[in-house]
Design a protein around this motif. Structure first.
Motif, short mmCIF file in Angstrom:
data_model
loop_
_atom_site.label_atom_id
_atom_site.label_comp_id
_atom_site.label_asym_id
_atom_site.label_seq_id
_atom_site.Cartn_x
_atom_site.Cartn_y
_atom_site.Cartn_z
N VAL A 38 0.84 -1.20 0.00
CA VAL A 38 0.00 0.00 0.00
C VAL A 38 0.87 1.25 0.00
O VAL A 38 2.06 1.21 0.31
CB VAL A 38 -0.95 0.04 1.23
N VAL A 39 0.25 2.38 -0.36
CA VAL A 39 0.89 3.68 -0.30
C VAL A 39 0.03 4.58 0.59
O VAL A 39 -1.19 4.48 0.57
CB VAL A 39 1.09 4.27 -1.71
N VAL A 40 0.69 5.41 1.41
CA VAL A 40 -0.02 6.33 2.29
C VAL A 40 -0.42 7.55 1.46
O VAL A 40 0.42 8.16 0.81
CB VAL A 40 0.86 6.75 3.49
N THR A 41 -1.72 7.89 1.47
CA THR A 41 -2.24 8.97 0.63
C THR A 41 -2.48 10.26 1.39
O THR A 41 -2.73 11.29 0.77
CB THR A 41 -3.57 8.54 -0.03
N ALA A 42 -2.42 10.25 2.71
CA ALA A 42 -2.67 11.45 3.50
C ALA A 42 -1.91 11.39 4.81
O ALA A 42 -1.56 10.32 5.28
CB ALA A 42 -4.16 11.59 3.76
N GLY A 43 -1.65 12.56 5.37
CA GLY A 43 -1.02 12.63 6.67
C GLY A 43 0.47 12.88 6.59
O GLY A 43 1.03 13.17 5.54
N GLU A 44 1.11 12.74 7.73
CA GLU A 44 2.54 13.03 7.87
C GLU A 44 3.41 12.13 6.99
O GLU A 44 4.47 12.55 6.51
CB GLU A 44 2.93 12.85 9.34
N HIS A 45 2.99 10.91 6.76
CA HIS A 45 3.79 9.92 6.02
C HIS A 45 3.31 9.76 4.57
O HIS A 45 3.54 8.72 3.96
CB HIS A 45 3.77 8.59 6.74
N LYS A 46 2.66 10.79 4.03
CA LYS A 46 2.12 10.74 2.66
C LYS A 46 3.22 10.38 1.66
O LYS A 46 4.32 10.93 1.70
CB LYS A 46 1.52 12.09 2.30
N GLY A 47 2.93 9.42 0.79
CA GLY A 47 3.88 8.98 -0.23
C GLY A 47 4.70 7.78 0.18
O GLY A 47 5.32 7.13 -0.67
N SER A 48 4.69 7.42 1.46
CA SER A 48 5.43 6.24 1.93
C SER A 48 4.73 4.97 1.46
O SER A 48 3.51 4.90 1.39
CB SER A 48 5.51 6.23 3.45
N GLU A 49 5.55 3.98 1.14
CA GLU A 49 5.02 2.71 0.65
C GLU A 49 5.51 1.59 1.54
O GLU A 49 6.62 1.64 2.06
CB GLU A 49 5.53 2.49 -0.78
N GLY A 50 4.68 0.57 1.73
CA GLY A 50 5.08 -0.57 2.55
C GLY A 50 4.07 -1.70 2.46
O GLY A 50 3.03 -1.58 1.81
N LYS A 51 4.40 -2.78 3.13
CA LYS A 51 3.57 -3.98 3.14
C LYS A 51 2.71 -3.99 4.40
O LYS A 51 3.21 -3.67 5.49
CB LYS A 51 4.48 -5.20 3.11
N VAL A 52 1.45 -4.35 4.26
CA VAL A 52 0.54 -4.40 5.41
C VAL A 52 0.88 -5.64 6.24
O VAL A 52 0.89 -6.75 5.74
CB VAL A 52 -0.94 -4.45 4.96
N MET A 53 1.19 -5.40 7.52
CA MET A 53 1.54 -6.50 8.41
C MET A 53 0.31 -7.04 9.14
O MET A 53 0.18 -8.24 9.32
CB MET A 53 2.58 -6.03 9.42
N LYS A 54 -0.57 -6.13 9.56
CA LYS A 54 -1.75 -6.55 10.32
C LYS A 54 -2.87 -5.55 10.11
O LYS A 54 -2.62 -4.35 9.96
CB LYS A 54 -1.40 -6.63 11.81
#
Length: 104
Positions: free
Chosen positions: A12-28
């Motif tokens: 997933v990619v973060v679309t809003a907030g402080e970490h917008k644009g960060s990408e990572g794998k959903v753990m839980k």
């Protein structure tokens, strides 16, 4: 409670907030809170008291949950954020990317 279209193991990619644009794998995914923990995103510092397991103690970094509304699935074809749909294939319900129409 609405059905969540993001599941554990998705990228997933973060679309809003402080970490917008960060990408990572959903753990839980926490269904009751509509939140998810994404690997390497939304890191918080937590003080840990010395214990038998961790005799040094100190400050530990760990991931905090992010609300599902701030996450978007990454399209497997283009690598960009996409919306998710459902369709029936061979009698099974399959998630697909609305951008590339490819199964996820």
């Amino acid at each position: 409670m609405a059905k969540l279209k993001i599941k554990s193991g998705d990228t997933v990619v973060v679309t809003a907030g402080e970490h917008k644009g960060s990408e990572g794998k959903v753990m839980k995914v926490f269904l009751d809170k509509n939140k998810a923990i994404v690997e390497g995103v939304n890191m918080v510092s937590k003080h840990e008291k010395p214990s038998a397991k961790n005799p040094q103690g100190g400050i530990a970094k760990k991931e905090a949950p992010i609300h599902i509304s701030n996450l978007s699935l990454v399209d497997p074809k283009s690598g960009k954020a996409t919306r998710v749909g459902y369709k029936m294939e061979n009698g099974k319900k399959v998630r697909f990317s609305k951008q590339s129409n490819q199964a996820i």
